[in-house]
Design an enzyme around this catalytic site. Structure first.
Site, mmCIF file in Angstrom:
data_model
loop_
_atom_site.group_PDB
_atom_site.id
_atom_site.type_symbol
_atom_site.label_atom_id
_atom_site.label_comp_id
_atom_site.label_asym_id
_atom_site.label_seq_id
_atom_site.Cartn_x
_atom_site.Cartn_y
_atom_site.Cartn_z
ATOM 1 N N ASN A 263 65.500 52.347 62.077
ATOM 2 C CA ASN A 263 64.254 53.070 62.454
ATOM 3 C C ASN A 263 64.089 53.101 63.839
ATOM 4 O OD1 ASN A 263 61.528 53.852 62.287
ATOM 5 N ND2 ASN A 263 60.754 51.585 62.287
ATOM 6 N N GLY A 264 63.458 54.172 64.084
ATOM 7 C CA GLY A 264 63.392 54.484 65.595
ATOM 8 C C GLY A 264 64.034 55.615 66.249
ATOM 9 N N HIS B 147 19.181 74.884 70.386
ATOM 10 C CA HIS B 147 19.178 76.264 69.821
ATOM 11 C C HIS B 147 18.985 76.339 68.149
ATOM 12 C CE1 HIS B 147 20.087 78.312 73.601
ATOM 13 N NE2 HIS B 147 20.798 77.492 73.671
ATOM 14 N N LYS C 170 45.145 64.592 50.361
ATOM 15 C CA LYS C 170 45.719 64.646 51.647
ATOM 16 C C LYS C 170 46.254 65.908 52.201
ATOM 17 C CE LYS C 170 47.073 62.288 55.227
ATOM 18 N NZ LYS C 170 46.301 61.991 56.198
ATOM 19 N N CYS D 16 60.423 54.616 59.547
ATOM 20 C CA CYS D 16 61.219 54.381 58.235
ATOM 21 C C CYS D 16 61.108 53.015 58.007
ATOM 22 C CB CYS D 16 62.594 54.412 58.770
ATOM 23 S SG CYS D 16 62.850 56.304 59.436
ATOM 24 N N LYS E 292 34.631 62.719 60.250
ATOM 25 C CA LYS E 292 35.011 61.291 59.992
ATOM 26 C C LYS E 292 34.031 60.696 59.060
ATOM 27 C CE LYS E 292 38.564 62.099 60.459
ATOM 28 N NZ LYS E 292 39.945 62.486 60.145
ATOM 29 N N ARG F 231 54.306 54.521 51.599
ATOM 30 C CA ARG F 231 53.815 55.474 52.760
ATOM 31 C C ARG F 231 54.498 56.614 52.564
ATOM 32 N NH1 ARG F 231 55.160 52.093 57.984
ATOM 33 N NH2 ARG F 231 57.270 52.295 57.091
ATOM 34 N N TRP G 239 62.000 58.543 56.880
ATOM 35 C CA TRP G 239 60.971 59.485 57.091
ATOM 36 C C TRP G 239 61.501 60.387 58.398
ATOM 37 C CZ3 TRP G 239 57.548 60.773 60.957
ATOM 38 C CH2 TRP G 239 56.574 61.636 60.511
ATOM 39 N N GLU H 77 33.366 62.438 55.690
ATOM 40 C CA GLU H 77 34.687 62.316 54.785
ATOM 41 C C GLU H 77 34.668 60.899 54.083
ATOM 42 O OE1 GLU H 77 38.179 62.877 57.633
ATOM 43 O OE2 GLU H 77 39.037 63.764 55.866
ATOM 44 N N GLU I 298 35.485 65.930 65.327
ATOM 45 C CA GLU I 298 36.251 65.099 64.688
ATOM 46 C C GLU I 298 35.508 63.602 64.421
ATOM 47 O OE1 GLU I 298 38.841 65.231 62.984
ATOM 48 O OE2 GLU I 298 39.655 63.313 62.837
HETATM 49 C C1 F6R Z 1 40.584 65.253 57.690
HETATM 50 C C2 F6R Z 1 41.852 65.609 57.415
HETATM 51 C C3 F6R Z 1 41.756 67.272 56.974
HETATM 52 C C4 F6R Z 1 43.127 67.820 57.457
HETATM 53 C C5 F6R Z 1 43.341 69.112 56.936
HETATM 54 C C6 F6R Z 1 44.471 69.899 57.390
HETATM 55 O O1 F6R Z 1 40.705 63.584 57.845
HETATM 56 O O2 F6R Z 1 42.777 65.012 57.213
HETATM 57 O O3 F6R Z 1 40.698 67.921 57.702
HETATM 58 O O4 F6R Z 1 43.208 67.968 58.832
HETATM 59 O O5 F6R Z 1 43.437 69.362 55.572
HETATM 60 O O6 F6R Z 1 45.606 69.266 57.014
HETATM 61 P P1 F6R Z 1 47.037 69.500 57.605
HETATM 62 O O7 F6R Z 1 47.027 69.063 59.048
HETATM 63 O O8 F6R Z 1 48.033 68.682 56.729
HETATM 64 O O9 F6R Z 1 47.232 70.939 57.613
#
Ligand code: F6R
Length: 623
Positions: free
Chosen positions: A116-117, A519, A618, A17, A500, A42, A90, A503, A496
C-alpha cells in the site's frame, strides 16, 4: 529528476489498499480471505492472495472485482498452507485488472509482495531492473519491489527486504514472503499504516486493525522505517539498517465493527481526520523540488499553448471545488474560466472547440451528468481532463487524460476528504499549466510550493482547533436553519459547509456569496437562523466583516471561521472556529474543516444517520 521523498511533502499518506498477512498453525487461506472481507468495507477494485503451500509451492490467485470474485475463483478450498499474504487493491497506478491486482511476484516466482502506498521513483527502478534483464508483468509500481528483493536475496528474506527498501522513495506498507522460507513474513512501513498482530503461536500483519481483531487484540503499531520479521507467534523489529528496535505491545480496545472505522464513531468523522494524509497522498510525486508537476497531463502539454478558455464541469461538492479551480485557471492562465453545474451544461453549452480546455471533476468518476457533459465537450473537439478519485471509472474513458485524487476510498456518503483533495489537485493542475506557459513568476511559484508543503500540517492543526465545534454544535443543533456566507475563496467553503449541514442533519441551510446577502436572503436571519461566516484572512476580509455585522444587527448568532490571531473577530462573532493562516487559494481547504466537523456534530446531536443520510447515494449514476 529523482522523485521527492514523501518526507519532503509530509508524512503519512492515506490508507489506499488493504493488506493482511498470516503465519501460524491455522489454514492461512481462510484467515486471509476473512481478513480481506473485513477490509473490503471501503470498496476495492481487485483482490488477491498468495500462499506457500505445504508442498512448498507459491500459490497465487488474484482477480479484478470484489473479494467475492476472488472467492469464486478459489472455490471452496484453498491449498493447505500455514503462511500467506493478501491484498485488496484500490488502484493508483494501472487500471483494475487481474494482472495489476496484488500480490506481485519476482522473475523466479519464489517471492510474493503486497503493497500500500506510492513508489515515487518506480519508473527509474523499472527501467533499471529491465536493463538488468528482469521481466515486469504489470503496470504497477509495486512489482518493482518484488524484483528488487529478488536481486538482493542471498538466503535471508529480511536482509533482502531491507536492501530493497533502501532503494525506494515514496510511501509504503509492504508484506513480503519467500517460497524457500515457508514460515516467515517480512513487513515494512514508511508513511503508510501497518501493524503486527501477535496471537498464541501465530502472527499477523495488517494495514488496518479490522483485519485481525477477530483473532487477536495484541498488536504492535509499526513506526516509520520499521521492518518486522515475523515467525509464528513472534516478531522481531529492526530499522532499515537491521538494528533492532523496541516497540511496545498494545491491546486494541475496539470491536471488529469499531476497528473498520479506526475507532471513530462514523466513517465521516474518520475521513475528516484522514484529510491531512489524503492531502499528502494527493501531492505525493507532484510537488517536487521547487515546482509542481502532474505527469498524467504530459501527453497533452503541446496543446496548452492554444487554450483560450477553461470550462470546469461537476456536480455537488465537486462543483464547489471547481469554483476554486475556475478562479485559479482564470487568474493564473489569464484566460476566461468558469465552473459549470454538469446537469445544466448540455442545455446551454458554452462555445466548445479545440481551444477549450474542459476539466471534469468527479470523485466517483461515475456521475451521469458529468460524464454526459464531458462526452459533449469531447465530441465538439475540446480537450478533456478528468479529475477523479477512481482509477478505471467511466469518466477516465471520456477524458484525454485523468488526474487522480489519490485520496483513498471514501465510504461516508457526505464527501469530505475528496473535496479537499479535489481543491488541491485543481490548484496543482492550474499551477502546472500556468507554469509551463510561463504565466507565473518564479517567486509566485515558490510561494505556492511552500504553502502546499505546509498544508497537511496546517490541516492537522485545523482539525485540532475545530475540537470546539462539538460543544458549539450542541448550542446550534436546534436552529431553524443556517445562512452560510463567504467571498472569493471563502465562497465555495460557505457553499460546501451549507451542503454538509443539509445532507446529514436535514436542516435547511443556504450558502451565499456574502455580497448577495442584502439582495434578499438577509430577511431569513433572526435569532433562530444563525449566520455562519467564512471570514479568514484575505483581500476581501473587511467586506466580509461588514456582511457579518449586517447579520448581527438582525439578532442572528454569528459563527465565524477566522484565521488564528484575528483579534477583531473575537469582538464581533458569537463563536469563532480558528484555522491556521495559509495562501489565499488554499484557504478554502482549511476553512471547510471546521464546517465539516460542525455539520457532523449537529447531525449527531440531532440523532441522524451520518454515514448514510436519507435519500442520498454515494454516486449518482442517473441523470
Ligand atoms: C456531497 C456529495 C455530492 C457529490 C456529487 C458528485 O457530499 O458527495 O454532492 O459531490 O454527487 O459526485 P462525484 O464527485 O462522484 O461526481
Amino acid at each position: 529528476m529523482p522523485g521527492a521523498t514523501v518526507e519532503e511533502t509530509g508524512r503519512e499518506v492515506t490508507n489506499m489498499c488493504g493488506i493482511v498477512g498470516y503465519t501460524g498453525p491455522r489454514e492461512a487461506g481462510p484467515v486471509l480471505m476473512d481478513g480481506l472481507r473485513r477490509l473490503e468495507y471501503r470498496g476495492y477494485d481487485s483482490a488477491g492472495i498468495a500462499l506457500v503451500t505445504e508442498n512448498g509451492d507459491l500459490f497465487v490467485e488474484k482477480r479484478a472485482g470484489k473479494v467475492a470474485v476472488l472467492q469464486d475463483a478459489l472455490g471452496a478450498d484453498t491449498p493447505r498452507a500455514g503462511v500467506g499474504l493478501g491484498h485488496t487493491r484500490w488502484a493508483t497506478h494501472g487500471r483494475p485488472s487481474d494482472l495489476n491486482a496484488h500480490p506481485h511476484s519476482d522473475c523466479t516466482g519464489r517471492i510474493s509482495v503486497v503493497h500500500n502506498g506510492i513508489v515515487e521513483n518506480f519508473r527509474e527502478l523499472r527501467d533499471e531492473l529491465a536493463a538488468k534483464g528482469h521481466v515486469l508483468a504489470s503496470e504497477t509500481d509495486t512489482e518493482v519491489v518484488a524484483h528488487l528483493v529478488e536481486d538482493a536475496y542471498r538466503g535471508d528474506l529480511a536482509d533482502a527486504v531491507r536492501a530493497a527498501l533502501r532503494r525506494l522513495e515514496g510511501a509504503y506498507a509492504l508484506v513480503v514472503m519467500h517460497r524457500d522460507e515457508p514460515d516467515r513474513l517480512v513487513g515494512a512501513r514508511l508513511n503508510a499504516p501497518l501493524l503486527v498482530g501477535l496471537g498464541d503461536g501465530e502472527s499477523f500483519l495488517a494495514s488496518d486493525a479490522s483485519a485481525l481483531v477477530a483473532y487477536t487484540k495484541r498488536v504492535i503499531f509499526l513506526a516509520d522505517g520499521d521492518v518486522a520479521d515475523l515467525r509464528p507467534g513472534t516478531a522481531t523489529i529492526t530499522d532499515i539498517a537491521g538494528k533492532p528496535v523496541d516497540r511496545p505491545i498494545d491491546v486494541i480496545p475496539w470491536s471488529a465493527e469499531a476497528a473498520e472505522k479506526g475507532g471513530y464513531a462514523h466513517f465521516m468523522l474518520k475521513e475528516i481526520h484522514e484529510q491531512p494524509a489524503a492531502l499528502r497522498s494527493a501531492m505525493a510525486g507532484r510537488v517536487r523540488g521547487d515546482n509542481v508537476c502532474i505527469e498524467e497531463i504530459d501527453a497533452l502539454r503541446d496543446r496548452f499553448i492554444n487554450v483560450s478558455r477553461v470550462e470546469l464541469i461537476a456536480c455537488g461538492t465537486a462543483y464547489y471545488a471547481s469554483l476554486v479551480g475556475a478562479q485559479l485557471f482564470q487568474d493564473w492562465l489569464g484566460v476566461p474560466a468558469r465552473a459549470n453545474v454538469a446537469s445544466e451544461f448540455r442545455y446551454s453549452p458554452p462555445p466548445l472547440d479545440a481551444r477549450t480546455l474542459v476539466v471534469a471533476v468527479t470523485q466517483s468518476g461515475e456521475t451521469a451528468d458529468t460524464i454526459a457533459a464531458a462526452r459533449l465537450a469531447r465530441e465538439r473537439g475540446s480537450m478533456v481532463i478528468a479529475v477523479t478519485n477512481t482509477v478505471g471509472s467511466a469518466i477516465t474513458r471520456e477524458a484525454h487524460a485523468s488526474v487522480f485524487l489519490q485520496a483513498g476510498p471514501e465510504v461516508a456518503v457526505a464527501a469530505t476528504k475528496t473535496f479537499v483533495t479535489q481543491v488541491v489537485t485543481l490548484v496543482m493542475l492550474a499551477a502546472d499549466i500556468a507554469q509551463q506557459l510561463g504565466r507565473r513568476t518564479k517567486a509566485e511559484e515558490d510561494e505556492l510550493v511552500r504553502a502546499l508543503r505546509a498544508l497537511p500540517e496546517a490541516a492537522e492543526r485545523a482539525i485540532e482547533l475545530a475540537a470546539v465545534t462539538e460543544e458549539m454544535a450542541s448550542r446550534y443543533a436546534e436552529a431553524a436553519g443556517f445562512m452560510y456566507i463567504g467571498r472569493a475563496f471563502g465562497y465555495p467553503a460557505a457553499l460546501e459547509g451549507a451542503l454538509k449541514i443539509k445532507e446529514i442533519s436535514y436542516l435547511h441551510a443556504e450558502g451565499y456569496a456574502a455580497g448577495e446577502l442584502k439582495h434578499g436572503p438577509i430577511s431569513l436571519l433572526d435569532a433562530d437562523v444563525p449566520l455562519v461566516a467564512v471570514a479568514t484572512r484575505s483581500p476581501v476580509y473587511d467586506k466580509l466583516i461588514s456582511n457579518l455585522m449586517e447579520g448581527k444587527a438582525r439578532d442572528a448568532r454569528v459563527l465565524a471561521v477566522a484565521t488564528e490571531g484575528d483579534k477583531q473577530i473575537e469582538q464581533l462573532a458569537t463563536d469563532v472556529c480558528w484555522v491556521p493562516d495559509t495562501l489565499d487559494p488554499l484557504s478554502t481547504i482549511l476553512a471547510v474543516i471546521p464546517l465539516q466537523l460542525f455539520a457532523y456534530y449537529v447531525a449527531v446531536a440531532r440523532g441522524r444517520d451520518v454515514d448514510q443520510p436519507r435519500n442520498l447515494a454515494k454516486s449518482v449514476t442517473v441523470e
